[in-house]
Design a protein around this motif. Sequence first.
Motif, short mmCIF file in Angstrom:
data_model
loop_
_atom_site.label_atom_id
_atom_site.label_comp_id
_atom_site.label_asym_id
_atom_site.label_seq_id
_atom_site.Cartn_x
_atom_site.Cartn_y
_atom_site.Cartn_z
N PRO A 90 0.81 -1.32 0.02
CA PRO A 90 -0.22 -0.11 0.05
C PRO A 90 0.89 1.25 0.06
O PRO A 90 1.94 1.42 0.75
CB PRO A 90 -0.84 -0.04 1.45
CG PRO A 90 -0.80 -1.48 1.73
CD PRO A 90 0.56 -2.09 1.06
N GLN A 91 0.55 2.05 -0.79
CA GLN A 91 1.41 3.57 -1.13
C GLN A 91 0.46 4.59 -1.69
O GLN A 91 -0.59 4.37 -2.23
CB GLN A 91 2.63 3.39 -1.63
CG GLN A 91 2.58 2.76 -3.09
CD GLN A 91 3.89 2.39 -3.71
OE1 GLN A 91 4.79 3.14 -4.09
NE2 GLN A 91 4.24 0.93 -3.90
N GLY A 92 0.79 5.70 -1.40
CA GLY A 92 0.31 6.99 -2.19
C GLY A 92 -0.58 7.73 -1.29
O GLY A 92 -0.80 7.23 0.14
N LEU A 93 -1.43 8.52 -1.78
CA LEU A 93 -2.36 9.42 -1.05
C LEU A 93 -3.67 8.74 -0.85
O LEU A 93 -4.37 8.27 -1.73
CB LEU A 93 -2.39 10.82 -1.68
CG LEU A 93 -3.46 11.64 -0.84
CD1 LEU A 93 -3.06 11.99 0.47
CD2 LEU A 93 -3.60 13.07 -1.72
N LEU A 94 -4.22 8.65 0.34
CA LEU A 94 -5.65 8.48 0.66
C LEU A 94 -6.58 9.28 0.93
O LEU A 94 -5.95 9.80 2.23
CB LEU A 94 -5.37 7.00 1.56
CG LEU A 94 -6.92 6.26 1.81
CD1 LEU A 94 -7.20 5.42 0.59
CD2 LEU A 94 -6.85 5.42 2.98
N ARG A 95 -7.64 9.80 0.47
CA ARG A 95 -8.42 10.73 0.86
C ARG A 95 -9.49 10.25 1.60
O ARG A 95 -10.34 9.55 1.02
CB ARG A 95 -8.77 11.76 -0.25
CG ARG A 95 -7.27 12.47 -0.96
CD ARG A 95 -7.73 13.79 -1.67
NE ARG A 95 -8.18 14.87 -0.87
CZ ARG A 95 -9.24 15.41 -1.23
NH1 ARG A 95 -10.03 15.19 -2.16
NH2 ARG A 95 -9.68 16.44 -0.36
N VAL A 96 -9.85 10.75 2.67
CA VAL A 96 -10.91 10.24 3.53
C VAL A 96 -11.72 11.36 4.01
O VAL A 96 -11.21 12.34 4.82
CB VAL A 96 -10.51 9.33 4.58
CG1 VAL A 96 -11.56 8.78 5.41
CG2 VAL A 96 -9.70 8.11 4.00
N SER A 97 -13.10 11.21 4.23
CA SER A 97 -13.99 12.17 4.86
C SER A 97 -14.85 11.56 5.80
O SER A 97 -15.14 10.38 5.76
CB SER A 97 -15.12 12.68 3.72
OG SER A 97 -16.23 13.46 4.30
N ALA A 98 -14.91 12.20 6.94
CA ALA A 98 -15.69 11.87 8.24
C ALA A 98 -16.43 12.97 8.77
O ALA A 98 -15.98 13.84 8.76
CB ALA A 98 -14.94 11.11 9.07
N PRO A 99 -17.51 12.66 9.56
CA PRO A 99 -18.25 13.64 10.38
C PRO A 99 -17.18 14.08 11.30
O PRO A 99 -16.54 13.61 11.95
CB PRO A 99 -19.39 13.14 10.83
CG PRO A 99 -19.71 11.81 10.11
CD PRO A 99 -18.22 11.31 9.43
N PHE A 100 -17.49 15.54 11.75
CA PHE A 100 -16.61 15.97 12.58
C PHE A 100 -16.40 15.24 14.09
O PHE A 100 -15.10 15.13 14.28
CB PHE A 100 -16.96 17.61 12.81
CG PHE A 100 -16.05 18.50 13.47
CD1 PHE A 100 -14.94 19.06 12.64
CD2 PHE A 100 -15.87 18.48 14.96
CE1 PHE A 100 -14.08 19.87 13.14
CE2 PHE A 100 -15.03 19.16 15.34
CZ PHE A 100 -13.90 19.99 14.75
N THR A 101 -17.39 15.19 14.63
CA THR A 101 -17.31 14.63 16.05
C THR A 101 -16.56 13.13 15.87
O THR A 101 -15.75 12.72 16.70
CB THR A 101 -18.50 14.63 16.97
OG1 THR A 101 -18.79 15.99 16.88
CG2 THR A 101 -18.28 13.91 18.10
N LEU A 102 -17.33 12.22 15.27
CA LEU A 102 -16.66 11.18 14.90
C LEU A 102 -15.45 11.10 14.53
O LEU A 102 -14.70 9.99 14.93
CB LEU A 102 -17.82 10.28 14.06
CG LEU A 102 -17.32 8.78 13.67
CD1 LEU A 102 -17.50 7.90 14.90
CD2 LEU A 102 -17.93 8.25 12.61
N GLN A 239 -25.25 14.17 23.62
CA GLN A 239 -24.22 14.18 22.42
C GLN A 239 -23.79 12.66 22.16
O GLN A 239 -24.16 11.71 22.86
CB GLN A 239 -22.75 14.78 23.12
CG GLN A 239 -22.99 16.32 23.21
CD GLN A 239 -22.97 16.87 21.72
OE1 GLN A 239 -22.24 16.77 21.03
NE2 GLN A 239 -24.19 17.44 21.36
N PRO A 240 -23.09 12.41 21.12
CA PRO A 240 -22.56 11.32 20.84
C PRO A 240 -22.04 10.51 21.66
O PRO A 240 -21.13 11.04 22.46
CB PRO A 240 -22.12 11.20 19.12
CG PRO A 240 -22.30 12.60 18.89
CD PRO A 240 -22.54 13.82 20.02
N GLU A 241 -22.20 9.12 21.72
CA GLU A 241 -21.50 8.32 22.86
C GLU A 241 -19.93 8.46 22.52
O GLU A 241 -19.16 8.43 23.52
CB GLU A 241 -21.86 7.12 22.80
CG GLU A 241 -21.39 5.71 23.63
CD GLU A 241 -21.83 4.32 23.17
OE1 GLU A 241 -22.36 3.77 24.19
OE2 GLU A 241 -21.70 3.99 22.23
N VAL A 242 -19.51 8.46 21.28
CA VAL A 242 -18.07 8.56 21.17
C VAL A 242 -17.51 9.89 21.65
O VAL A 242 -16.08 9.81 21.88
CB VAL A 242 -17.93 8.45 19.66
CG1 VAL A 242 -18.23 7.07 19.00
CG2 VAL A 242 -18.67 9.74 18.84
#
Length: 297
Positions: A90-102, A239-242
Amino acid sequence: MDKLRNMEVMVAVVEAGSFAAAARQLQISAVMVGKHIQQLEAHLGARLFQRSTRRSSLTGVGAAFYEDSKRVLEQVRWAESAVERSRAVPQGLLRVSAPFTLGSHVIAPLVADFLQRHEQVRVDLQLTDSVVDLAGEGFDAAVRIGQVVDEGLVARPLRPYRMVIAATPAYLARQGTPQGAADLDRHQCLSHSVWQRRVEWTLRDGDEEFLWPGNARFVCNQGDGLRQAALRSLGLVMQPEVLLAGDLASGALVPVMQHCLPAQRPMHLVYAPDRRQLPKLARFVECVVESLGVEGR
């Protein structure tokens, strides 16, 4: 002239809605965005945008070129990914999106652990509560809360997203412990300015439904701000459990009204089916599912 870069900028302007928005998305100046468009128009000998003091809109030629550019850029991306799929490591750039709090409390630490195991991978983690367009905005994967409506994506189920209502022992000793949602009107409730009226966070107490009170002494648009107020015994927080997990484990906050909580919401890791063979994405999916996945799925 870098034709592909100019095309990328042009597509970003169209999809972001303005030169300024595209500049923010691409992390370059609005002036530089304008230069890319000028170079492209000079090369083509045609106007792509009709500009005014208030807005820019595509010309007829521009609309056709935009559609063609999207197809070309997707073909380039596919060609690049074909080379990457041939690599075992595995190599290179990985772009990931996620909700702010989580993303802040769960995905970011998980990404850090992932990077320690895969030294040739780089990760661009973007935290936003907006639903991103994976292909259009160049993301490899996204974590989404709620139902997945895009049937063209692979959606791996993760543990459901749960809310918690809590307060400090000191607040409960002073004000009493609420036994049901009807008691909230007699308590100080810390309120999130964004979701307080959203139906997905409706409380249920028997056959009745309640909204989290909006007439709070303290309203904030960010969950950790509400958490800090709750830790200072200002009132009840939902608020979220996390976000509250550490405080609940330490006893700094005590859960209440657990029979009244909003229904838990589904959560998924989503990605395009044509990207799943990329080693960097395949290993990342394994990492997320191993940590957050639903047993047997």
